[in-house]
Structures are given as structure tokens and as C-alpha cells.
Design an enzyme around this catalytic site. Structure first.
Site, PDB file in Angstrom:
ATOM      1  CE1 TYR A  40     -42.462   8.755  37.050  1.00 47.74           C
ATOM      2  CE2 TYR A  40     -42.527  11.238  37.495  1.00 47.74           C
ATOM      3  CZ  TYR A  40     -41.679   9.881  37.363  1.00 47.74           C
ATOM      4  OH  TYR A  40     -40.487   9.969  37.600  1.00 47.74           O
ATOM      5  N   PRO A 189     -33.162   9.584  46.022  1.00 49.24           N
ATOM      6  CG  PRO A 189     -33.461  11.797  46.438  1.00 49.24           C
ATOM      7  CD  PRO A 189     -34.032  10.732  45.603  1.00 49.24           C
ATOM      8  N   GLY A 192     -32.563   3.984  51.283  1.00 49.29           N
ATOM      9  CA  GLY A 192     -31.615   3.217  52.165  1.00 49.29           C
ATOM     10  C   GLY A 192     -31.339   4.091  53.281  1.00 49.29           C
TER      11      GLY A 192
END
Length: 265
Positions: A40, A189, A192
Site C-alpha cells: 500500500y 467483507p 457485493g
């Protein structure tokens, strides 16, 4: 509930100030594990967290990941898996300096490098553990077979795989972690589910006066005692929404309806 720091902008200016505020608010809300990685920003995310949170509150753990390195320099440089022992050691040493700690309590191998023997990769981390620079060793994006192989070399404290209410591809890995008492940190987590893309999730959310993302997180917490979700965000309101999901209690009927969702299994 943990917090994934990947989405926090690190460039100077208002965006960075907002990132600092989000990290500090996470700790205020009771988050005790924050996940970052060398990948990152090449360590910029680690430096951001240290700026925001050092000296660290008692019980707060910043876990980072190593094993992905940038090849070359300039615009053409690319990130690729690199599990060579000297690279892993170098990245851990840099993480210690950036995070301003003498030991990383949980150090995770970001991915297994297929070009380097697993024994060499984990052996390097075990040496760092013996030296006191690593507390516990974790793995990310692995199979059950890889977990079994790794456990013959080191004690595995955690596994970080992609997993959610609507993406249960790694259910066998979760089951293996449950059997062995290994923490399972699902990344993405709420993928969708955050938009309420399925009618069933949206319906349960409406009945519980919650958001679809909160329902997805509540399901994870209810699904297994070894799960520790690490949802990430760069916005305080989303952070507060995610942390509040820990207070949601699913009824057996809600749980059964959500269990039946098999969108990506």
C-alpha cells in the site's frame, strides 16, 4: 471488528488529513486491529498509520504484510510477488521503522511466491520471529493444502482471504482455520452486499433497520468465532456504520435466509 487501511489516501493535503482522522476515529470506536501492507504505497500507508496513532493505545495492533515488491523504477515499474528471504527481511525492517515499533505483533505473508520454496519464505519470517521482530505469522490468499504445508514449518496465527456473505469460495479454508483455532480475516467483507444488490440482503436490512453492508458484517461475525472482518473505508461515516454492525443481532430466521445465499460459492 478490525479496520483495513488500504483505501486511506496518503498524499499530502486535505485527503491525508482526512485519512489521519479516519484512523484515529477507528481507535476511538474500539477497533483493536488495523491491517496495512508494504504494497500500500510502498510503505506510505504504514507511515500514515504511525503518524495518526503513535504512540499506540494499549491493545492496538497494526498488522502489516510483506512479499510484494516493485520491480524497476519510474512509470514502467510494476508490483510483483517477491518472497526471496532477503526481500522479506528488508520489508520487515522497513515496516518496523515506519511503524515506529520494535516488533510487528502480526506479520502476514501477502501472497506465497510460487518462484521461491515456501520453506525459504516462512523460514525467513521464522528467523525474524526468533529475533523478536515478529510476534506472530499469518498468511494471505491461500488454499487448505498451502495452509497444511505452512503449518508444518511455522505456527500460523491468521489467514487473510477474500471472503464475504456473497463470496464463499474459501469456505474450506475457513473451516480449516476453525478446526485449528486460527484467526480468519476476510478482506472485501462487504463486497457485493454494500449496495443491497441482492433482494434478500436488502430485505433483511430493512427488517433490522440496518444497511446491507451492516447485515453482511453481522453475518460474518455470526458465521464463525474465528472471523475478524477488516472492512476498509476513507470516510468516517462509513467507518462508524461498519463498526456499528457489531451490535446487530441476527435472528435464527435471518441467519437461515442469509445462509441460503450462494452467489459466488
Amino acid at each position: 471488528m478490525g479496520f483495513g487501511a488500504m483505501r486511506l489516501p496518503t498524499e499530502a493535503g486535505p485527503a491525508r488529513e482526512a485519512s489521519l482522522a479516519v484512523a484515529r476515529r477507528a481507535v476511538e470506536l474500539g477497533v483493536t486491529l488495523i491491517d496495512t501492507a508494504h504494497l500500500y504505497g510502498g510503505g506510505a500507508n504504514e507511515e500514515l498509520l504511525a503518524e495518526a496513532l503513535y504512540p499506540y493505545a494499549d491493545g492496538l495492533h497494526i498488522t502489516t504484510k510483506v512479499g510484494v515488491a516493485r520491480s524497476g523504477s519510474g512509470p514502467a515499474a510494476e508490483w510483483k510477488l517477491d518472497g526471496r528471504p532477503y526481500v522479506l527481511r528488508e520489508q520487515v525492517e522497513h515496516a518496523l521503522r515506519r511503524l515506529r515499533v520494535e516488533r510487528v505483533e502480526l506479520l502476514q505473508l501477502h501472497r506465497i511466491d510460487p518462484e521461491v520454496p515456501l520453506a525459504d519464505q516462512l523460514g525467513a519470517l521464522r528467523e525474524l520471529q526468533t529475533e523478536g521482530k515478529i510476534g506472530r505469522i499469518g498468511l494471505s490468499e491461500i488454499t487448505v493444502a498451502e495452509l497444511d504445508q505452512a503449518r508444518e514449518i511455522v505456527d500460523v496465527a491468521s489467514v487473510q482471504n477474500r471472503y464475504s456473505l456473497v463470496d464463499r469460495e474459501h469456505e474450506p479454508v475457513l473451516a480449516a482455520c476453525e478446526e485449528a483455532g486460527i484467526a480468519f480475516l476476510p478482506w472485501r467483507p462487504v463486497a457485493g452486499a454494500a449496495s443491497g444488490s441482492t433482494a434478500e440482503i436488502a430485505a433483511v436490512a430493512g427488517e433490522l433497520d440496518a444497511t446491507p453492508a451492516q447485515v453482511a458484517l453481522a453475518w460474518l461475525l455470526d458465521h464463525s468465532p474465528v472471523i475478524l472482518p477488516i472492512p476498509g473505508t476513507a470516510q468516517i461515516d462509513h467507518l462508524e456504520e461498519n463498526v456499528a454492525a457489531a451490535r446487530i443481532r441476527l435472528t435464527p430466521a435471518h441467519r437461515a435466509r442469509l445462509d441460503r445465499l450462494t452467489l459466488s460459492t
